[in-house]
Design an enzyme around this catalytic site. Structure first.
Site, PDB file in Angstrom:
ATOM      1  N   TYR A   1       2.358   4.764   1.291  1.00 55.95           N
ATOM      2  CA  TYR A   1       2.390   5.426   2.605  1.00 55.95           C
ATOM      3  C   TYR A   1       1.161   6.336   2.728  1.00 55.95           C
ATOM      4  O   TYR A   1       0.762   6.977   1.759  1.00 55.95           O
ATOM      5  CB  TYR A   1       3.645   6.273   2.746  1.00 55.95           C
ATOM      6  CG  TYR A   1       4.952   5.495   2.797  1.00 55.95           C
ATOM      7  CD1 TYR A   1       5.154   4.485   3.725  1.00 55.95           C
ATOM      8  CD2 TYR A   1       5.994   5.800   1.925  1.00 55.95           C
ATOM      9  CE1 TYR A   1       6.364   3.795   3.782  1.00 55.95           C
ATOM     10  CE2 TYR A   1       7.206   5.118   1.979  1.00 55.95           C
ATOM     11  CZ  TYR A   1       7.385   4.115   2.909  1.00 55.95           C
ATOM     12  OH  TYR A   1       8.574   3.443   2.958  1.00 55.95           O
TER      13      TYR A   1
ATOM     14  N   HIS B   1       9.245  -9.414   5.347  1.00 55.38           N
ATOM     15  CA  HIS B   1       9.040  -7.989   5.067  1.00 55.38           C
ATOM     16  C   HIS B   1       9.952  -7.160   5.978  1.00 55.38           C
ATOM     17  O   HIS B   1      10.172  -7.521   7.134  1.00 55.38           O
ATOM     18  CB  HIS B   1       7.568  -7.630   5.326  1.00 55.38           C
ATOM     19  CG  HIS B   1       7.167  -6.328   4.732  1.00 55.38           C
ATOM     20  ND1 HIS B   1       7.420  -5.118   5.352  1.00 55.38           N
ATOM     21  CD2 HIS B   1       6.556  -6.024   3.555  1.00 55.38           C
ATOM     22  CE1 HIS B   1       6.969  -4.126   4.586  1.00 55.38           C
ATOM     23  NE2 HIS B   1       6.444  -4.651   3.488  1.00 55.38           N
TER      24      HIS B   1
ATOM     25  N   PHE C   1       8.216   1.901  -0.921  1.00 56.70           N
ATOM     26  CA  PHE C   1       9.251   2.106   0.108  1.00 56.70           C
ATOM     27  C   PHE C   1       9.921   3.478   0.048  1.00 56.70           C
ATOM     28  O   PHE C   1      10.613   3.869   0.982  1.00 56.70           O
ATOM     29  CB  PHE C   1      10.330   1.011   0.065  1.00 56.70           C
ATOM     30  CG  PHE C   1       9.805  -0.360   0.371  1.00 56.70           C
ATOM     31  CD1 PHE C   1       9.361  -0.690   1.652  1.00 56.70           C
ATOM     32  CD2 PHE C   1       9.731  -1.333  -0.621  1.00 56.70           C
ATOM     33  CE1 PHE C   1       8.862  -1.955   1.939  1.00 56.70           C
ATOM     34  CE2 PHE C   1       9.234  -2.602  -0.342  1.00 56.70           C
ATOM     35  CZ  PHE C   1       8.800  -2.919   0.941  1.00 56.70           C
TER      36      PHE C   1
ATOM     37  N   ASP D   1       0.845  -1.182   0.000  1.00 57.78           N
ATOM     38  CA  ASP D   1       0.000   0.000   0.000  1.00 57.78           C
ATOM     39  C   ASP D   1       0.890   1.245   0.000  1.00 57.78           C
ATOM     40  O   ASP D   1       1.958   1.204   0.605  1.00 57.78           O
ATOM     41  CB  ASP D   1      -0.819  -0.048   1.303  1.00 57.78           C
ATOM     42  CG  ASP D   1      -2.193   0.564   1.182  1.00 57.78           C
ATOM     43  OD1 ASP D   1      -2.813   0.389   0.123  1.00 57.78           O
ATOM     44  OD2 ASP D   1      -2.652   1.199   2.144  1.00 57.78           O
TER      45      ASP D   1
END
Length: 224
Positions: free
Chosen positions: A66, A186, A77, A64
């Site tokens: 941020y 993750h 990221f 998703d």
């Protein structure tokens, strides 16, 4: 919604013409009219803009965008210069230091990776401000699966990086006979203990070398 970058239009033409994509576009437009939505409209396809279809060497699957102010800019990221580095990216940097001996940069802007052929693809490309996963299940997953399938269909092999359970499900879309899949935990603080020590970056570079691709320069330059 923003127009798709030119290099991706032919391979995603069926998606753009599909009923679900029209419904998705209407949903995102309605959300923008009623709420604050991230990333800004002109950055929804920033990852595809930065890494042309034929240039993809590595595909990192995120989830998703941020959802806090000024963070999302269309690449998984990554955050823009001047924005505090989020926890998952901090952990990615720690692993880069341990794996390749690099230094932690003063920013979280990953576009230098994208410029070298690293496609930073979230599986959902928009989110309502401060409401994580609020645009999940509206059609983005089908669209980004089509992106993964399009990269998979290329003759030139690619390294797919799948961190965490959500990303690992995408392995079913990939021909592992032609491409390399690197899986791991993750990098979020919840699972970082298993992420640390996984050496994904040296694994990627080894795979690229075997494919005849140039290695990625993973060192993000300082800005400030």
């Amino acid at each position: 919604m923003q127009t798709l970058p030119e290099s991706w239009r032919p391979v995603l033409a069926e998606e753009l013409a599909a009923d679900y994509y029209a419904a998705l576009t209407a949903f995102v437009d309605a959300e923008r009219a009623a709420h604050q939505v991230f990333p800004p409209e002109d950055e929804v396809f920033a990852a595809l803009e930065a890494t042309a279809y034929d240039d993809v060497k590595v595909l990192i699957v995120g989830q998703d965008p941020y959802h806090d102010d000024n963070q999302a800019h269309g690449m998984c990221f990554s955050v823009r210069p001047g924005v505090k580095v989020p926890p998952s990216l901090r952990n990615i940097y720690k692993e880069l230091v341990a794996d390749l001996g690099l230094t932690v940069p003063d920013n979280g802007y990953l576009k230098p990776w994208a410029d070298q052929g690293v496609l930073l693809l979230n599986t959902v490309l928009t989110v309502r401000a401060h409401e994580p996963a609020s645009h999940k299940g509206q059609g983005w997953e089908r669209f980004t699966d089509a992106v993964i399938k399009a990269v998979n269909a290329r003759e030139k092999p690619v390294v797919f990086v799948l961190w965490g359970g959500h990303a690992k499900k995408k392995a079913a879309l990939i021909d592992t006979g032609r491409h390399v899949v690197i899986e791991g935990a993750h990098p979020s603080p919840l699972s970082a203990k298993k992420f640390f020590g996984s050496k994904p970056f040296s694994q990627i570079d080894t795979a690229l070398d075997k494919m005849g691709h140039e290695a990625i320069d993973w060192q993000i330059p300082n800005i400030g």
